[in-house]
Design an enzyme around this catalytic site. Sequence first.
Site, PDB file in Angstrom:
ATOM      1  N   HIS A   1      -4.547   6.840   0.440  1.00 50.16           N
ATOM      2  CA  HIS A   1      -3.848   5.562   0.464  1.00 50.16           C
ATOM      3  C   HIS A   1      -4.411   4.664  -0.614  1.00 50.16           C
ATOM      4  O   HIS A   1      -5.479   4.926  -1.170  1.00 50.16           O
ATOM      5  CB  HIS A   1      -3.861   4.914   1.855  1.00 50.16           C
TER       6      HIS A   1
ATOM      7  N   HIS B   1      -5.463   0.739  -2.114  1.00 49.30           N
ATOM      8  CA  HIS B   1      -5.937  -0.601  -1.777  1.00 49.30           C
ATOM      9  C   HIS B   1      -5.462  -1.524  -2.884  1.00 49.30           C
ATOM     10  O   HIS B   1      -5.866  -1.342  -4.038  1.00 49.30           O
ATOM     11  CB  HIS B   1      -7.470  -0.643  -1.725  1.00 49.30           C
TER      12      HIS B   1
ATOM     13  N   GLU C   1       0.825  -1.199   0.000  1.00 47.79           N
ATOM     14  CA  GLU C   1       0.000   0.000   0.000  1.00 47.79           C
ATOM     15  C   GLU C   1       0.858   1.249   0.000  1.00 47.79           C
ATOM     16  O   GLU C   1       1.931   1.289   0.576  1.00 47.79           O
ATOM     17  CB  GLU C   1      -0.907   0.006   1.236  1.00 47.79           C
TER      18      GLU C   1
ATOM     19  N   ASP D   1      -9.847   2.427   8.306  1.00 49.20           N
ATOM     20  CA  ASP D   1      -9.827   3.656   7.505  1.00 49.20           C
ATOM     21  C   ASP D   1     -10.783   4.688   8.098  1.00 49.20           C
ATOM     22  O   ASP D   1     -10.446   5.866   8.244  1.00 49.20           O
ATOM     23  CB  ASP D   1     -10.260   3.371   6.061  1.00 49.20           C
TER      24      ASP D   1
HETATM   25 ZN    ZN Z   1      -7.910   1.382   3.367  1.00 53.30          ZN
END
Ligand code: ZN
Length: 135
Positions: free
Chosen positions: A84, A86, A38, A97
């Site tokens: 961010h 995924h 990530e 999150d």
């Molecule tokens: Zn996430």
Amino acid sequence: MSIFRKRRHQPPAKHITAIRSGVLETILASARSTHPHEFAGSLRAEGDTITEVILIPGTISGDSHAIMKTYMLPIDLSIVGSVHSHPSPSPYPSEADLQMFKNFGRVHIIAAYPYTMDSWRSYDSTGREIHLEVV
Ligand code: ZN
């Protein structure tokens, strides 16, 4: 707001409604190059527009969700939220999150695999999906 007087840049607006296309391209490219791990960063805005993405120092990339070490962020009022990736095709926020959204900033982007212009979403601090215009 005298602290902004010396600055050339506009302070961020309360409601962020747009993102520069170059910033979005940088986000998608970073997510692609970090895959299958990530990518995480913070977002900087001027006025109502996101103008910059900053990689958070100490970001942990792994198979689980990226952990944002928000305490490592510099004190910077132009930072308005997070981004961010995924590595899965789900662009929806996880419980972790949502917790992070609530505690940090007011606009959050998730870029899901395959990291295209169609596979990202933006959310407010409550996890409600918001629309960001690409400018
Ligand atoms: Zn996430």
